[in-house]
Design a protein around this motif. Sequence first.
Motif, mmCIF file in Angstrom:
data_model
loop_
_atom_site.group_PDB
_atom_site.id
_atom_site.type_symbol
_atom_site.label_atom_id
_atom_site.label_comp_id
_atom_site.label_asym_id
_atom_site.label_seq_id
_atom_site.Cartn_x
_atom_site.Cartn_y
_atom_site.Cartn_z
ATOM 1 N N TYR A 1 14.893 -2.291 -30.487
ATOM 2 C CA TYR A 1 13.918 -2.804 -29.537
ATOM 3 C C TYR A 1 14.633 -3.186 -28.238
ATOM 4 O O TYR A 1 15.687 -3.838 -28.257
ATOM 5 C CB TYR A 1 13.226 -4.051 -30.093
ATOM 6 N N PHE A 2 14.063 -2.785 -27.117
ATOM 7 C CA PHE A 2 14.581 -3.242 -25.829
ATOM 8 C C PHE A 2 13.482 -3.121 -24.773
ATOM 9 O O PHE A 2 12.446 -2.491 -25.002
ATOM 10 C CB PHE A 2 15.837 -2.459 -25.418
ATOM 11 N N ARG A 3 13.718 -3.743 -23.633
ATOM 12 C CA ARG A 3 12.738 -3.708 -22.560
ATOM 13 C C ARG A 3 12.936 -2.437 -21.751
ATOM 14 O O ARG A 3 13.951 -2.271 -21.078
ATOM 15 C CB ARG A 3 12.876 -4.931 -21.660
ATOM 16 N N GLU A 4 11.974 -1.543 -21.861
ATOM 17 C CA GLU A 4 12.074 -0.323 -21.083
ATOM 18 C C GLU A 4 12.029 -0.654 -19.602
ATOM 19 O O GLU A 4 11.545 -1.708 -19.198
ATOM 20 C CB GLU A 4 10.933 0.632 -21.452
ATOM 21 N N ARG A 5 12.554 0.254 -18.789
ATOM 22 C CA ARG A 5 12.698 -0.022 -17.364
ATOM 23 C C ARG A 5 11.391 -0.443 -16.712
ATOM 24 O O ARG A 5 10.306 0.022 -17.058
ATOM 25 C CB ARG A 5 13.245 1.215 -16.658
ATOM 26 N N ALA A 6 11.543 -1.351 -15.749
ATOM 27 C CA ALA A 6 10.417 -1.703 -14.887
ATOM 28 C C ALA A 6 10.419 -0.698 -13.743
ATOM 29 O O ALA A 6 11.087 -0.887 -12.732
ATOM 30 C CB ALA A 6 10.572 -3.130 -14.367
ATOM 31 N N ASP A 7 9.703 0.391 -13.936
ATOM 32 C CA ASP A 7 9.797 1.490 -12.982
ATOM 33 C C ASP A 7 8.679 1.419 -11.958
ATOM 34 O O ASP A 7 8.066 0.382 -11.753
ATOM 35 C CB ASP A 7 9.827 2.826 -13.724
ATOM 36 N N ARG A 8 8.374 2.525 -11.320
ATOM 37 C CA ARG A 8 7.419 2.524 -10.209
ATOM 38 C C ARG A 8 5.980 2.315 -10.657
ATOM 39 O O ARG A 8 5.088 2.220 -9.818
ATOM 40 C CB ARG A 8 7.556 3.848 -9.450
ATOM 41 N N ASP B 1 11.129 -7.817 -9.217
ATOM 42 C CA ASP B 1 11.938 -8.539 -10.205
ATOM 43 C C ASP B 1 13.387 -8.085 -10.104
ATOM 44 O O ASP B 1 13.742 -6.973 -10.488
ATOM 45 C CB ASP B 1 11.407 -8.275 -11.623
ATOM 46 N N ALA B 2 14.235 -8.969 -9.598
ATOM 47 C CA ALA B 2 15.642 -8.618 -9.355
ATOM 48 C C ALA B 2 16.443 -8.462 -10.634
ATOM 49 O O ALA B 2 17.558 -7.937 -10.598
ATOM 50 C CB ALA B 2 16.294 -9.677 -8.465
ATOM 51 N N SER B 3 15.913 -8.912 -11.772
ATOM 52 C CA SER B 3 16.672 -8.805 -13.019
ATOM 53 C C SER B 3 16.415 -7.499 -13.752
ATOM 54 O O SER B 3 17.291 -7.000 -14.461
ATOM 55 C CB SER B 3 16.350 -9.990 -13.940
ATOM 56 N N ILE B 4 15.230 -6.922 -13.621
ATOM 57 C CA ILE B 4 14.910 -5.701 -14.344
ATOM 58 C C ILE B 4 14.335 -4.603 -13.458
ATOM 59 O O ILE B 4 14.216 -3.457 -13.902
ATOM 60 C CB ILE B 4 13.933 -5.963 -15.514
ATOM 61 N N GLY B 5 13.967 -4.891 -12.232
ATOM 62 C CA GLY B 5 13.364 -3.889 -11.363
ATOM 63 C C GLY B 5 14.366 -2.832 -10.926
ATOM 64 O O GLY B 5 15.466 -3.143 -10.483
ATOM 65 N N GLU B 6 13.951 -1.573 -11.029
ATOM 66 C CA GLU B 6 14.870 -0.490 -10.691
ATOM 67 C C GLU B 6 15.211 -0.446 -9.208
ATOM 68 O O GLU B 6 16.258 0.075 -8.819
ATOM 69 C CB GLU B 6 14.279 0.845 -11.139
ATOM 70 N N PHE B 7 14.332 -0.978 -8.370
ATOM 71 C CA PHE B 7 14.645 -1.036 -6.948
ATOM 72 C C PHE B 7 15.882 -1.907 -6.710
ATOM 73 O O PHE B 7 16.630 -1.698 -5.757
ATOM 74 C CB PHE B 7 13.444 -1.624 -6.179
ATOM 75 N N TRP B 8 16.121 -2.861 -7.621
ATOM 76 C CA TRP B 8 17.232 -3.800 -7.474
ATOM 77 C C TRP B 8 18.490 -3.337 -8.207
ATOM 78 O O TRP B 8 19.589 -3.417 -7.662
ATOM 79 C CB TRP B 8 16.823 -5.176 -8.025
ATOM 80 N N ASP C 1 0.811 -1.215 0.000
ATOM 81 C CA ASP C 1 0.000 0.000 0.000
ATOM 82 C C ASP C 1 0.846 1.267 0.000
ATOM 83 O O ASP C 1 0.360 2.331 -0.417
ATOM 84 C CB ASP C 1 -0.924 0.010 1.223
ATOM 85 N N THR C 2 2.087 1.160 0.459
ATOM 86 C CA THR C 2 2.900 2.377 0.602
ATOM 87 C C THR C 2 4.057 2.469 -0.382
ATOM 88 O O THR C 2 4.620 3.554 -0.563
ATOM 89 C CB THR C 2 3.476 2.465 2.030
ATOM 90 N N ILE C 3 4.431 1.358 -1.020
ATOM 91 C CA ILE C 3 5.586 1.393 -1.922
ATOM 92 C C ILE C 3 5.366 2.331 -3.096
ATOM 93 O O ILE C 3 6.303 2.834 -3.712
ATOM 94 C CB ILE C 3 5.927 -0.037 -2.431
ATOM 95 N N SER C 4 4.100 2.620 -3.406
ATOM 96 C CA SER C 4 3.815 3.454 -4.575
ATOM 97 C C SER C 4 3.863 4.942 -4.271
ATOM 98 O O SER C 4 3.732 5.753 -5.191
ATOM 99 C CB SER C 4 2.428 3.106 -5.129
#
Length: 472
Positions: A128-135, A143-150, A35-38
């Motif tokens: 073509y590429f996978r844009e960031r997995a942002d907020r 997701d530890a492979s693409i998540g920006e938190f990681w 509920d608060t991470i966002s």
Amino acid sequence: MSTTGDTTSEIHAEPQAEATATTNRKQPFGRGFLDTISTGWANRPQSLPAQREQASFAARRREAVSAAFPGRRVVIPAGEQKQRSNDTDYAFRAHSAFSHLTGWGADSEPGSVLVFEPRAGGHDVTLYFRERADRTTAEFYSDASIGEFWIGPRPALAGVAADLGVATAHIDHFAAGEDDVLLGEDDDLTRFVSELRLTKDDYELAQLRLAIAVTADGFDDIVANLPRIIEHPRGERVVEGLFHQRARNEGNGVGYDTIAASGPHACYLHWTRNDGAVVAGDLILIDAGVEVDSLYTADITRTIPVSGRFTDIQRKIYETVREAADAAFAAARPGVTFRTVHETAMSVIAARVAEWGLLPVTAQEALDADAGGQHRRYMVHGTSHHLGIDVHDCAQARREMYYDGLLEPGMVFTIEPGLYFQIDDVTVPEEYRGIGVRIEDDILMTADGPVNLSAAIPRTADEVEDWVARLA
């Protein structure tokens, strides 16, 4: 790399199965977290980056690919991350052809694909590429492979398009076709992009000069620390670490595994274990190159007397190798075949080892292409290879364009003769055994002849001794 494109400061993510499942390492996310991470995140700037220097050079390279494959859909993948062990990966490095054609170097994204879509008069090119997995997504934290938190900020489509000067799209919009001309599977494409790098443009030459300059500093670091290298029981590992520190501080890393081969280890051509002592009285052979952020690399070898002075036999062998290198350099001219460089160096090697009584035949007999080769026991490798965004650049080029090809202005290649007398080689006198010497320089061919780009790193026996005396 720009993070343009995200001004959203709130997400509404439902817990994913992966996020809530309990495994050995992954713990469930509580409702309070979800509920608060966002909330509580500042908006990101929207400014686009200026186009990077290499973008215009990469565009001209893409034009060459387009002209070579009219009406064909050409696909150039960057490649994926490779597993090191369990859930850890090796550091990602894009395929050299992909980086050469996009201008995207150390900051390129795994899984990216460069696509040439045919149209009348040429191709439309899209990255073509996978844009960031942002907020805005649960992947941001789960997701530890693409998540920006990681892994930190990742590039946005608009930012990359401005940065590289090429159209971009999300990888989800890419679909492979049955008739694609695919790098790695199509021999003509693989050959073409390799041969495209045989001559370097101005940007590439500047990057190679930079890589060589940083490499020179790395060699200075090693020489300056010889006393503590000698003190350590695994001094070769200290040599490797010192060079790696310089490479990471001022570049992307090393262009290949550093060879730090002391004493008899110098006779093993690809000694990368680097776990031996560095003993006073021995020689240490160091083959190392810094890869800068553009992925261009130097490739330089120096052989240094650990105690600071060559013995008479070490000096004789060392100066013979330098004589072979200098002869090869003198033979290199525009219009001369690439193999002439090797043949010239080998003529010196054959003459000297025959003179020392190490051959059962004359030097001339040893140089016979069919019946000879006896001198190759002491130098089994080639003298030269092309250098650039790969340490062994242009390796998929046709033989008639490479080994049998003609030297041209803009080509960059190594000259690296050596002599190696294995510790247990009873064909040579005992005082030769365990001595390995290689001298390697990076050479630019110009219209006026060759230029040694690494000449500032001490080369002659006297210069090397002075180098140690000055820094160690």
